[in-house]
Scaffold this active site. Structure first.
Site, mmCIF file in Angstrom:
data_model
loop_
_atom_site.group_PDB
_atom_site.id
_atom_site.type_symbol
_atom_site.label_atom_id
_atom_site.label_comp_id
_atom_site.label_asym_id
_atom_site.label_seq_id
_atom_site.Cartn_x
_atom_site.Cartn_y
_atom_site.Cartn_z
ATOM 1 N N GLU A 1 0.827 -1.221 0.000
ATOM 2 C CA GLU A 1 0.000 0.000 0.000
ATOM 3 C C GLU A 1 0.857 1.265 0.000
ATOM 4 O O GLU A 1 0.658 2.178 0.812
ATOM 5 C CB GLU A 1 -0.965 -0.026 1.199
ATOM 6 C CG GLU A 1 -1.953 -1.178 1.127
ATOM 7 C CD GLU A 1 -2.922 -1.229 2.302
ATOM 8 O OE1 GLU A 1 -4.067 -1.678 2.107
ATOM 9 O OE2 GLU A 1 -2.530 -0.827 3.414
ATOM 10 N N VAL A 2 1.796 1.307 -0.906
ATOM 11 C CA VAL A 2 2.723 2.442 -0.971
ATOM 12 C C VAL A 2 2.188 3.462 -1.972
ATOM 13 O O VAL A 2 2.207 3.244 -3.189
ATOM 14 C CB VAL A 2 4.135 1.971 -1.381
ATOM 15 C CG1 VAL A 2 5.074 3.161 -1.511
ATOM 16 C CG2 VAL A 2 4.669 0.975 -0.346
#
Length: 513
Positions: free
Chosen positions: A305-306
């Protein structure tokens, strides 16, 4: 010839011992062996003094086996034979055992203390108590169970960053894992919301990043949890999620974040970030294989989830990326590679959430372990075909915080689906994930259990014997009641929504929502 049955879930409930998880094989007769709390432990050929871990294992098991205070003249010998009573906890450890019960003796044979611990858990489920005679016995004797796990990695993730989980709570979670033969506590130690660990090298991480001064772990606290788990045959795999999920780091060390307004992912353009990561990792690992407060061979580095937009919105980072000839995705790859290199340099294999596979495929270091989690994910077949190892935790099936996911959906999930037979050995196992947004000490155990038991049996038992939840329902209900009798706050077994309380008076087996 003694009558025997292969223990299969299609047998009528109550016809054979109600064991969870199912052992690989069992044969039994129709006799009954009387049993009393006076058990003589005979270790080795000459009944030697028990090694500490072996004695401790019995001392923990005995109150589970003999939970009622009775006077009994029955004396039983438990013969224990273990090749290596202090085997190292790792993926290669042998957890197999043979448990034999005759008319008057019990025998446990195992290559390691780990199999012995599992055998004691099985024995604790075999023993019955008669309330009329106030006597213990083992039915279905003579009995032989030959058992070993299907997968080496069988875990529950606990998140101590969204809500702090005190050390006694972690101890109770670890105890509960052993009842279902789970062997990994995946400790998601820090995240965006808090940094509850007091790093000796970077003390302001915990001092500034924790929710409060009481909601922190000292080095001694963590060492104690890891040792508590080790004594019970449970590995503790720490996760330090980078470069995302790290805003709590900024409170103590703002230079490692893009800006005060855009705090994550971590700043890739300064060595201060990687110096901090290296110092933190050294605190956790001791800098060498098998050392540190987390000596486990495997370390989880997150990578999920960058949102890289903070990098482009920062003038300094944007210019640095331009100077390096990298776009956002290239900078993401650079960050993942550099942090993996730090962990490898400290003797650790690394795990990352599946986004790193989705972004970089076979550009990843080939030793990377890919943790499958996205709903409907096909990463397992893709990664294993390319030779990568995987851990399986698909969120639509094995995320315990998804309260509407039923136990039978969890039970019938199969980590090797779609994976070629020749690649299935690359599936190390799986985990149920207990994310902490709505979980703290008040409700963690009833959210993990009993649905976590469905995951546990899938990971332990033979694939062919455990395919249908309907065949396992009776045993599943019994196991939930066993957990309750041991003080584990497992929710009603047939809940439509996980962790809801029973809706009306009734016995344990009948409770439902």
């Amino acid at each position: 010839m003694l009558p025997f049955l292969l223990f299969l879930p299609t047998l009528a409930f109550g016809a054979t011992p109600s064991l969870w998880p199912l052992p690989q094989a069992m044969k039994h007769g129709d006799g009954v062996m009387p049993l009393g709390p006076d058990v003589l432990l005979c270790y080795g050929e000459d009944c030697e003094e028990l090694p500490n871990d072996i004695q401790d294992g019995w001392d923990r098991a005995a109150p589970l086996i003999f939970s009622h205070s009775v006077s009994s003249s029955v004396s039983t010998t438990l013969t224990i034979s273990i090749d290596d009573p202090s085997a190292e906890l790792n993926l290669e450890a042998d957890e197999s055992y043979i448990l034999t019960v005759s008319e008057s003796t019990i025998e446990i044979t195992s290559p390691t203390q780990l199999g012995y611990y599992h055998a004691l858990q099985t024995l604790s489920q075999l023993v019955e108590f008669d309330y009329d005679s106030e006597a213990y016995s083992i039915p279905n004797t003579p009995l032989t169970i030959t058992d070993s796990p299907r997968f080496a990695h069988r875990g529950i993730l606990v998140d101590s960053a969204r809500h702090f989980e005190p050390v006694p709570t972690l101890h109770r979670v670890i105890d509960s894992l052993t009842y279902a033969k789970l062997n990994v506590l995946h400790w998601h130690l820090v995240d965006t919301q808090s940094f509850p660990f007091d790093s000796p090298s970077y003390p302001d991480l915990g001092k500034m990043g924790a929710f409060s001064k009481e909601e922190r772990y000292t080095v001694g606290d963590v060492e104690g949890v890891v040792e508590y788990a080790r004594k019970r045959g449970v590995r503790v795999m720490v996760e330090i999620d980078t470069p995302g999920h790290a805003a709590s780091w900024c409170k103590g060390y703002p230079e490692v974040c893009p800006s005060t307004d855009c705090t994550q992912p971590l700043n890739p353009s300064t060595n201060a970030t990687f110096d901090l990561i290296e110092g933190l990792f050294k605190d956790l690992t001791g800098g060498k294989k098998g050392e540190g407060i987390f000596p486990d061979d495997i370390m989880h580095l997150g990578g999920d989830e960058v949102d890289t937009s903070c990098w482009s919105s920062s003038d300094d980072i944007s210019k640095w990326m331009e100077d390096q000839g990298m776009d956002e995705d290239g900078t993401y790859a650079y960050f993942i590679g550099r942090v993996q290199e730090i962990a490898h340099g400290m003797g650790r294999e690394v795990v990352g959430w599946e986004e790193i596979w989705n972004h970089f495929k076979t550009d990843l270091d080939p030793t990377t372990i890919v943790h499958v989690w996205l709903p409907g994910s096909s990463v397992g077949p893709e990664a294993t075909k390319a030779g990568y190892r995987v851990i399986w935790s698909r969120s639509d099936l094995w995320y315990l915080d998804w309260l509407k996911t039923s136990w039978d959906s969890m039970y019938e999930a199969e980590p090797t689906d779609g994976i070629a037979e020749e690649d299935q050995h690359l599936v190390l196992g799986g985990e149920g994930c207990m994310w902490g947004e709505t979980v703290d000490t008040s409700d963690i155990l009833q959210t993990i259990w009993p649905r976590g038991a469905a995951i546990a049996e899938r990971l332990w038992s033979d694939k062919g014997s455990t395919t249908k939840a309907a065949d396992a329902e009776g045993r599943y209900k019994e196991f939930r009641c066993l957990l309750n009798r041991r003080g584990i706050e497992a929710a009603p077994s047939m809940n439509m929504i996980g962790r809801e309380a029973p809706e009306s008076p009734g016995g344990c087996l009948d409770q439902r929502r």
